[in-house]
Write a protein that holds these residues in place. Structure first.
Motif, PDB file in Angstrom:
ATOM      1  N   ALA A   1     -21.115  -1.942  -8.115  1.00  0.00           N
ATOM      2  CA  ALA A   1     -22.047  -2.688  -8.969  1.00  0.00           C
ATOM      3  C   ALA A   1     -22.582  -1.832 -10.110  1.00  0.00           C
ATOM      4  O   ALA A   1     -22.881  -2.339 -11.198  1.00  0.00           O
ATOM      5  N   MET A   2     -22.699  -0.501  -9.864  1.00  0.00           N
ATOM      6  CA  MET A   2     -23.247   0.395 -10.892  1.00  0.00           C
ATOM      7  C   MET A   2     -22.242   0.726 -11.980  1.00  0.00           C
ATOM      8  O   MET A   2     -22.610   1.276 -13.019  1.00  0.00           O
ATOM      9  N   ASN A   3     -20.963   0.386 -11.767  1.00  0.00           N
ATOM     10  CA  ASN A   3     -19.938   0.613 -12.780  1.00  0.00           C
ATOM     11  C   ASN A   3     -20.320  -0.081 -14.079  1.00  0.00           C
ATOM     12  O   ASN A   3     -20.538  -1.300 -14.095  1.00  0.00           O
ATOM     13  N   GLY A   4     -20.409   0.682 -15.177  1.00  0.00           N
ATOM     14  CA  GLY A   4     -20.679   0.082 -16.480  1.00  0.00           C
ATOM     15  C   GLY A   4     -22.137  -0.265 -16.727  1.00  0.00           C
ATOM     16  O   GLY A   4     -22.475  -0.757 -17.817  1.00  0.00           O
ATOM     17  N   ALA A   5     -23.012  -0.061 -15.729  1.00  0.00           N
ATOM     18  CA  ALA A   5     -24.435  -0.347 -15.930  1.00  0.00           C
ATOM     19  C   ALA A   5     -25.033   0.693 -16.866  1.00  0.00           C
ATOM     20  O   ALA A   5     -24.551   1.835 -16.937  1.00  0.00           O
ATOM     21  N   ASP A   6     -26.096   0.302 -17.596  1.00  0.00           N
ATOM     22  CA  ASP A   6     -26.701   1.281 -18.511  1.00  0.00           C
ATOM     23  C   ASP A   6     -27.393   2.392 -17.724  1.00  0.00           C
ATOM     24  O   ASP A   6     -27.700   2.244 -16.534  1.00  0.00           O
ATOM     25  N   SER A   7     -27.615   3.504 -18.406  1.00  0.00           N
ATOM     26  CA  SER A   7     -28.112   4.715 -17.729  1.00  0.00           C
ATOM     27  C   SER A   7     -29.489   4.510 -17.101  1.00  0.00           C
ATOM     28  O   SER A   7     -29.763   5.056 -16.023  1.00  0.00           O
TER      29      SER A   7
ATOM     30  N   THR B   1     -31.877   9.025  -1.017  1.00  0.00           N
ATOM     31  CA  THR B   1     -32.121  10.398  -0.566  1.00  0.00           C
ATOM     32  C   THR B   1     -31.263  11.326  -1.427  1.00  0.00           C
ATOM     33  O   THR B   1     -30.289  10.885  -2.065  1.00  0.00           O
ATOM     34  N   ALA B   2     -31.602  12.588  -1.449  1.00  0.00           N
ATOM     35  CA  ALA B   2     -30.854  13.552  -2.272  1.00  0.00           C
ATOM     36  C   ALA B   2     -29.380  13.565  -1.896  1.00  0.00           C
ATOM     37  O   ALA B   2     -28.499  13.602  -2.763  1.00  0.00           O
ATOM     38  N   ARG B   3     -29.078  13.546  -0.587  1.00  0.00           N
ATOM     39  CA  ARG B   3     -27.691  13.582  -0.114  1.00  0.00           C
ATOM     40  C   ARG B   3     -26.945  12.327  -0.554  1.00  0.00           C
ATOM     41  O   ARG B   3     -25.819  12.395  -1.059  1.00  0.00           O
ATOM     42  N   GLN B   4     -27.599  11.118  -0.372  1.00  0.00           N
ATOM     43  CA  GLN B   4     -26.948   9.866  -0.745  1.00  0.00           C
ATOM     44  C   GLN B   4     -26.726   9.810  -2.259  1.00  0.00           C
ATOM     45  O   GLN B   4     -25.680   9.341  -2.716  1.00  0.00           O
TER      46      GLN B   4
ATOM     47  N   VAL C   1     -23.133   9.219  -4.195  1.00  0.00           N
ATOM     48  CA  VAL C   1     -22.900   8.079  -5.094  1.00  0.00           C
ATOM     49  C   VAL C   1     -22.497   8.572  -6.475  1.00  0.00           C
ATOM     50  O   VAL C   1     -21.570   8.030  -7.104  1.00  0.00           O
ATOM     51  N   GLU C   2     -23.186   9.605  -6.978  1.00  0.00           N
ATOM     52  CA  GLU C   2     -22.854  10.134  -8.311  1.00  0.00           C
ATOM     53  C   GLU C   2     -21.431  10.685  -8.337  1.00  0.00           C
ATOM     54  O   GLU C   2     -20.684  10.477  -9.316  1.00  0.00           O
ATOM     55  N   ALA C   3     -21.013  11.328  -7.241  1.00  0.00           N
ATOM     56  CA  ALA C   3     -19.644  11.875  -7.168  1.00  0.00           C
ATOM     57  C   ALA C   3     -18.632  10.742  -7.172  1.00  0.00           C
ATOM     58  O   ALA C   3     -17.587  10.831  -7.842  1.00  0.00           O
ATOM     59  N   GLU C   4     -18.915   9.686  -6.429  1.00  0.00           N
ATOM     60  CA  GLU C   4     -17.992   8.536  -6.368  1.00  0.00           C
ATOM     61  C   GLU C   4     -17.899   7.846  -7.722  1.00  0.00           C
ATOM     62  O   GLU C   4     -16.821   7.386  -8.122  1.00  0.00           O
TER      63      GLU C   4
END
Length: 342
Positions: free
Chosen positions: A271-277, A288-291, A295-298
């Protein structure tokens, strides 16, 4: 009232007889409605009406207005009439079967609450057309019965001349028969029922909002524009109930975290694909920091997704938000406004 007109015209014209007044009122009603009433008269009454009407002199519009006023005042002053359930049933037989009549009469709601109390919570845009369509004499009777705050609200919407005229009529009201008052109350109840049927209830609005929420942005805007053209209040109400994926940024942190917790991580990433920053950051802040690192890596490693798949993921998240709202776990207070802290 007729006498006052005679005074204005110099008293040259003779007073109208009862049958002549009936003939004028029937003509004022028009052919269709007059024909229905004429069918109720017996032969002797029809002969009397025909003879008097054949000699009827020309009548001015002022005289017709005076006659209608006289009729209205006589009605509110105490004409005795009554109708039985059998008479009502007889009228219905022309349009319903026996079974339909029995069902309708057994399903009528209990109107134990006085009709005057039912007018108190109505909004002005509902109350005004409901009452002001009545004859001024009837409006005066209604004003003499309703809550004074409601009456004041209603009178404030009128021009000074109409307001003063109604107050003078109220001062001139005499005893009103129970039967006449019952007829007025019954008419208001009928109008209230028709108004309730015409305006969607909150559950209907929720259903419509749910449908619009499942459409794409352009379709939703088209529908809202169409509704706003004829029912602007309903359109505004519906807008406040709609929720898009971008609106997640307008949820308070607690509510955003609750939504993300309920949605699979892969769906959030899609869902976050292409969403604004800004929107991406609002979502990432709830993790959480780990999650967040995962997500950022994916997001960085994932190949471009199909637009259809992104839309489906976003609609699924919106559906989760609406489900939480439906259960009361998220409320309107969880939306960020200009004066609310995040």
């Amino acid at each position: 009232m007729v006498a006052s007109h005679q005074h204005r015209s110099g008293g040259k014209r003779h007073a109208l007889t009862g049958p002549e007044k009936v003939g004028i009122l029937l003509l004022a009603l028009g052919k269709t409605k007059a024909a229905k009433l004429l069918r109720r008269l017996d032969p002797d009454e029809l002969r009397l009406l025909t003879r008097s009407s054949s000699k009827l002199r020309p009548v001015s519009s002022d005289e017709v207005e005076d006659l209608i006023e006289e009729f209205a005042e006589s009605f509110t002053g105490g004409i005795n009439f009554a109708g039985t359930a059998e008479e009502v049933k007889s009228l219905l037989t022309d349009v319903m079967s026996e079974d339909e009549i029995a069902q309708y009469m057994s399903d009528q709601p209990d109107d134990s609450q006085p009709v005057w109390e039912r007018l108190v919570p109505l909004r002005d845009n509902v109350l005004q057309p409901l009452i002001l369509k009545e004859h001024p004499q009837t409006i005066a009777v209604i004003l003499s019965r309703i809550d004074s705050n409601v009456g004041a609200r209603l009178l404030r919407t009128l021009d000074p001349e109409a307001r003063h005229s109604l107050l003078r009529r109220m001062l001139g009201l005499k005893g009103i028969s129970a039967a006449a008052m019952a007829a007025i109350e019954a008419g208001i109840r009928e109008d209230l029922m028709a108004t309730m049927m015409a305006a969607p209830n909150p559950e209907t609005r929720k259903t419509i909002a749910g449908i619009i929420n499942k459409l794409d942005g352009s379709q939703a805007n088209e529908i809202l524009k169409s509704i706003a053209a004829t029912r602007p209040d309903d359109a505004n109400e519906l807008k406040s109930m709609l929720f898009s994926f971008a609106d997640i940024a307008n949820l308070k942190s607690r509510a955003r975290a609750l939504v993300i917790e309920k949605v699979p991580t892969e769906q959030v990433v899609l869902a976050m694909n292409g969403a604004d920053s800004d929107l991406q950051e609002a979502i990432l802040q709830t993790m959480t920091a780990r999650q967040r690192r995962m997500v950022e890596a994916e997001l960085e490693a994932a190949p471009p997704a199909r637009a259809r798949d992104i839309d489906e993921a976003r609609r699924a998240i919106v559906a989760t938000v609406l489900a939480l709202m439906g259960r009361g776990e998220i409320t309107m207070e969880d939306r960020i406004t200009d004066d609310s802290p995040d």
